[in-house]
Scaffold this motif. Structure first.
Motif, PDB file in Angstrom:
ATOM      1  N   THR B  89       0.860  -1.178   0.000  1.00 14.90           N
ATOM      2  CA  THR B  89       0.000   0.000   0.000  1.00 14.90           C
ATOM      3  C   THR B  89       0.905   1.239   0.000  1.00 14.90           C
ATOM      4  O   THR B  89       2.111   1.122   0.228  1.00 14.90           O
ATOM      5  N   THR B  90       0.300   2.389  -0.212  1.00 17.25           N
ATOM      6  CA  THR B  90       1.097   3.623  -0.211  1.00 17.25           C
ATOM      7  C   THR B  90       1.780   3.818   1.138  1.00 17.25           C
ATOM      8  O   THR B  90       2.935   4.216   1.215  1.00 17.25           O
ATOM      9  N   ARG B  91       1.057   3.482   2.207  1.00 12.46           N
ATOM     10  CA  ARG B  91       1.630   3.657   3.542  1.00 12.46           C
ATOM     11  C   ARG B  91       2.862   2.761   3.740  1.00 12.46           C
ATOM     12  O   ARG B  91       3.894   3.195   4.252  1.00 12.46           O
ATOM     13  N   GLN B  92       2.758   1.507   3.255  1.00 19.67           N
ATOM     14  CA  GLN B  92       3.893   0.578   3.393  1.00 19.67           C
ATOM     15  C   GLN B  92       5.083   1.016   2.551  1.00 19.67           C
ATOM     16  O   GLN B  92       6.232   0.931   2.972  1.00 19.67           O
ATOM     17  N   MET B  93       4.753   1.508   1.369  1.00 19.80           N
ATOM     18  CA  MET B  93       5.815   1.974   0.471  1.00 19.80           C
ATOM     19  C   MET B  93       6.522   3.181   1.098  1.00 19.80           C
ATOM     20  O   MET B  93       7.742   3.318   1.023  1.00 19.80           O
ATOM     21  N   ALA B  94       5.720   4.024   1.750  1.00 20.88           N
ATOM     22  CA  ALA B  94       6.288   5.208   2.410  1.00 20.88           C
ATOM     23  C   ALA B  94       7.244   4.795   3.521  1.00 20.88           C
ATOM     24  O   ALA B  94       8.290   5.413   3.713  1.00 20.88           O
ATOM     25  N   ARG B  95       6.900   3.714   4.215  1.00 16.36           N
ATOM     26  CA  ARG B  95       7.752   3.242   5.286  1.00 16.36           C
ATOM     27  C   ARG B  95       9.104   2.784   4.715  1.00 16.36           C
ATOM     28  O   ARG B  95      10.161   3.043   5.280  1.00 16.36           O
ATOM     29  N   PHE B  96       9.031   2.129   3.573  1.00 16.60           N
ATOM     30  CA  PHE B  96      10.260   1.677   2.913  1.00 16.60           C
ATOM     31  C   PHE B  96      11.132   2.881   2.536  1.00 16.60           C
ATOM     32  O   PHE B  96      12.337   2.896   2.768  1.00 16.60           O
ATOM     33  N   TYR B  97      10.508   3.895   1.979  1.00 18.70           N
ATOM     34  CA  TYR B  97      11.247   5.102   1.589  1.00 18.70           C
ATOM     35  C   TYR B  97      11.854   5.793   2.806  1.00 18.70           C
ATOM     36  O   TYR B  97      12.962   6.293   2.759  1.00 18.70           O
ATOM     37  N   GLU B 107       5.682  14.551   7.823  1.00 18.38           N
ATOM     38  CA  GLU B 107       4.655  15.591   7.794  1.00 18.38           C
ATOM     39  C   GLU B 107       4.303  15.943   6.347  1.00 18.38           C
ATOM     40  O   GLU B 107       3.145  16.035   5.957  1.00 18.38           O
ATOM     41  N   ARG B 108       5.370  16.104   5.575  1.00 16.39           N
ATOM     42  CA  ARG B 108       5.205  16.468   4.182  1.00 16.39           C
ATOM     43  C   ARG B 108       4.488  15.362   3.412  1.00 16.39           C
ATOM     44  O   ARG B 108       3.630  15.641   2.564  1.00 16.39           O
ATOM     45  N   PHE B 109       4.842  14.131   3.725  1.00 16.42           N
ATOM     46  CA  PHE B 109       4.189  12.997   3.072  1.00 16.42           C
ATOM     47  C   PHE B 109       2.689  13.041   3.314  1.00 16.42           C
ATOM     48  O   PHE B 109       1.896  12.878   2.389  1.00 16.42           O
ATOM     49  N   LYS B 110       2.307  13.297   4.553  1.00 18.72           N
ATOM     50  CA  LYS B 110       0.873  13.347   4.889  1.00 18.72           C
ATOM     51  C   LYS B 110       0.179  14.475   4.143  1.00 18.72           C
ATOM     52  O   LYS B 110      -0.910  14.307   3.596  1.00 18.72           O
ATOM     53  N   ASN B 111       0.853  15.628   4.116  1.00 14.95           N
ATOM     54  CA  ASN B 111       0.261  16.775   3.418  1.00 14.95           C
ATOM     55  C   ASN B 111       0.098  16.503   1.922  1.00 14.95           C
ATOM     56  O   ASN B 111      -0.921  16.836   1.333  1.00 14.95           O
ATOM     57  N   LEU B 112       1.130  15.884   1.341  1.00  9.35           N
ATOM     58  CA  LEU B 112       1.084  15.596  -0.091  1.00  9.35           C
ATOM     59  C   LEU B 112      -0.006  14.571  -0.407  1.00  9.35           C
ATOM     60  O   LEU B 112      -0.767  14.736  -1.365  1.00  9.35           O
ATOM     61  N   ALA B 113      -0.083  13.532   0.419  1.00  9.72           N
ATOM     62  CA  ALA B 113      -1.095  12.500   0.197  1.00  9.72           C
ATOM     63  C   ALA B 113      -2.489  13.116   0.257  1.00  9.72           C
ATOM     64  O   ALA B 113      -3.371  12.768  -0.525  1.00  9.72           O
ATOM     65  N   GLN B 114      -2.612  14.084   1.153  1.00  3.03           N
ATOM     66  CA  GLN B 114      -3.902  14.761   1.275  1.00  3.03           C
ATOM     67  C   GLN B 114      -4.158  15.651   0.049  1.00  3.03           C
ATOM     68  O   GLN B 114      -5.244  15.631  -0.510  1.00  3.03           O
ATOM     69  N   ALA B 136       4.290   8.043  -6.997  1.00  4.61           N
ATOM     70  CA  ALA B 136       5.754   8.114  -7.126  1.00  4.61           C
ATOM     71  C   ALA B 136       6.245   9.534  -6.850  1.00  4.61           C
ATOM     72  O   ALA B 136       7.265   9.738  -6.180  1.00  4.61           O
ATOM     73  N   PHE B 137       5.501  10.509  -7.320  1.00  7.43           N
ATOM     74  CA  PHE B 137       5.877  11.909  -7.068  1.00  7.43           C
ATOM     75  C   PHE B 137       5.753  12.258  -5.585  1.00  7.43           C
ATOM     76  O   PHE B 137       6.590  12.975  -5.036  1.00  7.43           O
ATOM     77  N   ILE B 138       4.703  11.762  -4.957  1.00  4.63           N
ATOM     78  CA  ILE B 138       4.519  12.028  -3.527  1.00  4.63           C
ATOM     79  C   ILE B 138       5.720  11.488  -2.744  1.00  4.63           C
ATOM     80  O   ILE B 138       6.302  12.174  -1.905  1.00  4.63           O
ATOM     81  N   MET B 139       6.119  10.244  -3.071  1.00  2.00           N
ATOM     82  CA  MET B 139       7.280   9.626  -2.394  1.00  2.00           C
ATOM     83  C   MET B 139       8.532  10.466  -2.622  1.00  2.00           C
ATOM     84  O   MET B 139       9.290  10.750  -1.698  1.00  2.00           O
ATOM     85  N   ALA B 140       8.737  10.830  -3.879  1.00  2.00           N
ATOM     86  CA  ALA B 140       9.959  11.564  -4.239  1.00  2.00           C
ATOM     87  C   ALA B 140      10.021  12.898  -3.511  1.00  2.00           C
ATOM     88  O   ALA B 140      11.061  13.282  -2.969  1.00  2.00           O
ATOM     89  N   LEU B 141       8.908  13.603  -3.473  1.00  2.00           N
ATOM     90  CA  LEU B 141       8.908  14.932  -2.863  1.00  2.00           C
ATOM     91  C   LEU B 141       8.998  14.852  -1.344  1.00  2.00           C
ATOM     92  O   LEU B 141       9.602  15.718  -0.709  1.00  2.00           O
ATOM     93  N   ALA B 142       8.418  13.805  -0.774  1.00  2.00           N
ATOM     94  CA  ALA B 142       8.495  13.648   0.689  1.00  2.00           C
ATOM     95  C   ALA B 142       9.904  13.257   1.118  1.00  2.00           C
ATOM     96  O   ALA B 142      10.308  13.525   2.245  1.00  2.00           O
ATOM     97  N   ALA B 143      10.659  12.635   0.220  1.00  2.00           N
ATOM     98  CA  ALA B 143      12.035  12.242   0.551  1.00  2.00           C
ATOM     99  C   ALA B 143      12.985  13.435   0.509  1.00  2.00           C
ATOM    100  O   ALA B 143      14.126  13.336   0.936  1.00  2.00           O
ATOM    101  N   LYS B 166       4.213  20.272 -11.390  1.00  2.00           N
ATOM    102  CA  LYS B 166       5.181  21.257 -11.861  1.00  2.00           C
ATOM    103  C   LYS B 166       5.428  22.322 -10.795  1.00  2.00           C
ATOM    104  O   LYS B 166       6.559  22.684 -10.500  1.00  2.00           O
ATOM    105  N   ASN B 167       4.320  22.772 -10.200  1.00  2.00           N
ATOM    106  CA  ASN B 167       4.436  23.802  -9.180  1.00  2.00           C
ATOM    107  C   ASN B 167       5.199  23.298  -7.955  1.00  2.00           C
ATOM    108  O   ASN B 167       6.034  24.011  -7.402  1.00  2.00           O
ATOM    109  N   LEU B 168       4.939  22.055  -7.565  1.00  2.00           N
ATOM    110  CA  LEU B 168       5.641  21.484  -6.413  1.00  2.00           C
ATOM    111  C   LEU B 168       7.141  21.348  -6.702  1.00  2.00           C
ATOM    112  O   LEU B 168       7.985  21.638  -5.854  1.00  2.00           O
TER     113      LEU B 168
END
Lengths: 125, 299
Positions: B89-97, B107-114, B136-143, B166-168
């Protein structure tokens, strides 16, 4: 603040420079007023910050703005560069109009006397 | 700063890229464009240290990239087909990242997912192609990487999401001086966002330039004369391309705008227009110049 035409052939940085000049010349940005920061403008317009940086540098070399380290960019009170720019632009426009008038068959002499009349009336006023 | 010095990469007997020299400044958005099979993805994978070069050096801030964990912790690569672990799931993938990237910002990950309205408890593979790319973009930007590598990034994204992404990206470049290397065939997209461009063809880097310089160096000229095009004009301008449409001549000319305009005005044309080229036109004419021209294929 303003919109850029992303579909235009004109490079974005040139568009930015022109837009800023327009704002300064029409005094929508007043002397010593702070310009939006590169960051702010980049996010607002979704434009590469390096492009904006470049536009600001160009405006600075042309004498429209000055920058203060750590504070940002401001409108230059020195209007000489601005007047020069205005004159160049006006000349270009006049050239176009005069050419059109000549093609329409207005004799050159008539145009010259028109200018002389206008100049004389300006002197009287 | 990212540097490629005389880099060559071969796959068996096939040379994918040869003697490539490339420099990307920190905080720059660099667009890699090229013909099909030119070696764009090879360059990207060398930088992501997925491939190892046969010759030359690939460095970030002077350090070699290959198998360099400290550098890879600051580098995120989104391939043209983003990879996710099956059943994750996205949450599990986020944990891996989070475990891979010390700079991960929960914090950023949560905001982006929202912001992207992603259900983090749903399996990623059950999402559509476009959604998977958004994740994939959410993961990349949260990292919060220093370097972000994107291969055909906007593929499969709708216009609203494109704008959001683009804006992010631009925010991160403006605020953290993130460096982006992006490869795409969508030249409009590259044109909007990049400041530097590299053009690849058959494994060699043809041109590497600031986008504005590239654009101010080639012009499209439309001219018409009462008595036909003077021959000496063509000799003088040496256009990359010339064609005639009715009585109007279309020339693609390299050189400085003012100099070209002066030469043409001297010949007293009836119509004269000088326009900057779009990146797509530059690409097509530069490629045409080296023999990769558009031929109308008839089968």
């Amino acid at each position: 603040m303003f919109e850029l035409d992303m579909r235009s052939r004109k490079p974005i940085y040139e568009q930015l420079v022109d837009k800023m000049k327009e704002l300064i010349m029409n005094e929508l940005l007043k002397t010593d007023e702070q310009l939006p920061s590169v960051r702010q403008l980049a996010t607002e317009l979704s434009i590469n910050p390096n492009t904006i940086q470049k536009a600001y540098r160009e405006l600075e070399t042309q004498g429209f703005i000055y920058s203060v380290k750590g504070k940002g960019s401001f409108v230059n009170p020195n209007q000489k560069a601005i007047d020069k720019e205005k004159i160049v632009e006006m000349k270009k426009e006049l050239e176009k109009l005069i050419l059109e008038a000549l093609y329409l068959g207005i004799p050159a002499q008539e145009l010259i006397s028109l200018i002389q009349d206008l100049d004389a009336s300006k002197g009287g006023a | 700063m990212i540097e490629f010095k005389n880099v060559t990469k071969k796959f068996d007997r096939y040379t994918a890229i040869e003697n490539v020299n490339l420099t990307i400044q920190t905080g720059s958005i660099y667009g890699l464009i090229g013909s099909n099979g030119a070696g764009k993805t090879t360059i990207i994978k060398l930088l992501a240290s997925i491939y190892r070069q046969d010759q030359g050096e690939v460095t970030i801030d002077g350090q070699p990239v290959f198998e360099n964990v400290h550098l890879k912790e600051k580098l995120v690569f989104i391939p043209d087909h983003p990879y996710v672990f099956p059943q994750y799931t996205t949450r599990q993938m986020a944990r891996f990242y989070r475990n891979c990237y010390p700079s991960w910002d929960e914090e950023r990950f949560k905001n982006l997912a929202q912001a992207f309205e992603v259900d983090v408890n749903k399996k990623i593979q059950s999402f559509s192609k476009g959604w998977q790319r958004q994740i994939a973009f959410i993961m990349a930007l949260a990292a919060k990487p220093d370097i972000l590598i994107l291969d055909e990034p906007m593929d499969g994204l709708d216009p609203v999401v494109r704008k959001k992404v683009k804006n992010l990206l631009i925010q991160d470049v403006a605020e953290r001086e993130m460096t982006i290397l992006v490869s795409s065939h969508n030249l409009r997209e590259i044109e909007d966002i990049c400041d530097h461009i590299g053009i690849l063809h058959k494994g060699t880097l043809l041109i590497e330039k600031e986008l504005d310089d590239l654009k101010s160096n080639v012009h499209k000229v439309q001219v018409a004369y009462k008595n036909g095009l003077p021959d000496r004009l063509l000799d003088k301008l040496k256009p990359l391309h010339a064609e005639k449409r009715g009585s109007v001549h279309l020339l693609i000319v390299r050189g400085e705008e003012a100099a070209i305009a002066k030469q043409i005005i001297e010949t007293h044309p009836v119509i004269f227009d000088l326009l900057p080229l779009t990146l797509e036109e530059i690409f097509i004419y530069e490629m045409g110049d080296i023999g990769y021209a558009i031929k109308n294929v008839v089968v």
